[in-house]
Design a protein around this motif. Structure first.
Motif, mmCIF file in Angstrom:
data_model
loop_
_atom_site.group_PDB
_atom_site.id
_atom_site.type_symbol
_atom_site.label_atom_id
_atom_site.label_comp_id
_atom_site.label_asym_id
_atom_site.label_seq_id
_atom_site.Cartn_x
_atom_site.Cartn_y
_atom_site.Cartn_z
ATOM 1 N N LYS A 102 7.244 6.142 7.974
ATOM 2 C CA LYS A 102 6.185 6.681 7.131
ATOM 3 C C LYS A 102 6.688 7.914 6.404
ATOM 4 O O LYS A 102 7.550 8.649 6.887
ATOM 5 N N TYR B 32 7.285 -4.913 4.700
ATOM 6 C CA TYR B 32 6.867 -3.638 5.260
ATOM 7 C C TYR B 32 5.740 -3.148 4.354
ATOM 8 O O TYR B 32 5.961 -2.914 3.169
ATOM 9 N N PHE B 34 2.198 -0.620 3.744
ATOM 10 C CA PHE B 34 1.577 0.641 4.121
ATOM 11 C C PHE B 34 0.278 0.830 3.321
ATOM 12 O O PHE B 34 0.084 0.235 2.259
ATOM 13 N N TYR B 36 -1.694 4.450 1.977
ATOM 14 C CA TYR B 36 -1.752 5.901 1.898
ATOM 15 C C TYR B 36 -3.009 6.283 1.123
ATOM 16 O O TYR B 36 -3.470 5.543 0.250
ATOM 17 N N PHE B 46 -0.492 9.331 5.024
ATOM 18 C CA PHE B 46 -0.308 8.031 5.655
ATOM 19 C C PHE B 46 -1.574 7.607 6.390
ATOM 20 O O PHE B 46 -2.186 8.407 7.106
ATOM 21 N N LYS B 49 0.421 1.223 8.818
ATOM 22 C CA LYS B 49 1.507 0.384 8.328
ATOM 23 C C LYS B 49 1.573 -0.905 9.117
ATOM 24 O O LYS B 49 1.132 -0.981 10.270
ATOM 25 N N CYS B 91 -1.114 1.218 -1.854
ATOM 26 C CA CYS B 91 -0.603 0.205 -0.942
ATOM 27 C C CYS B 91 0.864 -0.079 -1.276
ATOM 28 O O CYS B 91 1.173 -1.044 -1.967
#
Lengths: 114, 112
Positions: A102, B32, B34, B36, B46, B49, B91
């Motif tokens: 992250k 991968y 995520f 945010y 963040f 994930k 994203c």
């Protein structure tokens, strides 16, 4: 908690000036990144660094350079600022070299080039 | 080429109602993914994930996201929206051995 500090919140510069944007992280992270954020374009990667004195180009490196002399500090340099470099600049860091890590972001620097 | 898409520029929802912010991806190899969030005049934070494992990922502030391989989607959800959830949501995603790619973001507006 990790802190990523960008030296200026707002910056106004003139066309042709050399501009330095500074970023410091306090958690011994390996990786540091510079993004620019523009409405309708999202975030775009300018440069990143996985180690001291190491740099790699991102998606839009033209007109920019970077410096990483110490692990905690990553500087973005605009050699000769132009009006199309008016943008929000975001610095980020991550602990390890993995795309799955992250990112921790600074608060951003809004740069206006007149 | 790697890409993520957030098809909605803005999502409006009333406080207390469930919210969904959509994201689809196109990456090579294992994705991968995520989420945010960016509050006004702040950097990105963040939320959660997905790398491998359970398709339902739980994150910060009561948010969760569901990974759907067949639909190549990773939508962000929350059962009950708050006015304080109003923000810009991103994203980003990446495939194996690639850099993270951000989409254009979705502005979430939660009203009373």
């Amino acid at each position: 908690d990790v802190k990523v500090t960008q030296s200026s919140r707002y910056l106004v510069k003139r066309t042709g000036e050399k501009v330095f944007l500074e970023c410091v992280q306090d958690m011994d992270h390996e990786n540091m990144f510079w993004y620019r954020q523009d409405p309708g374009l999202g975030l775009r990667l300018i440069y990143f660094s996985y180690d001291v004195k190491m740099k790699e180009k991102g998606d839009i490196p033209e007109g920019y350079s970077v410096s990483r002399e110490k692990k905690e500090r990553f500087s973005l340099i605009l050699e000769s600022a132009s009006t199309n470099q008016t943008s929000m600049y975001l610095c980020a860091s991550s602990l390890q070299r993995s795309v799955g890590e992250k990112l921790f972001f600074g608060s951003g620097t809004q740069l206006s080039v007149l | 080429a790697q890409s993520v898409a957030q098809p909605e520029d803005q999502v409006n929802v009333a406080e207390g109602n469930p919210l969904t912010v959509k994201c689809t991806y196109s990456v090579s190899g294992n994705p991968y993914l995520f989420w945010y969030v960016q509050y006004p005049n702040r950097g990105l934070q963040f939320l959660l994930k997905y790398i491998t494992g359970d398709n339902l990922v739980k994150g910060s502030y009561g948010f969760e996201a569901e990974f759907n391989k067949s639909q190549t989607s990773f939508h962000l959800k929350k059962p009950s929206a708050l006015v304080s959830d109003s923000a810009l949501y991103f994203c980003p995603g990446a495939g194996t051995a690639s850099k993270l790619t951000f989409g254009t973001g979705t502005r979430l507006q939660v009203t009373l």
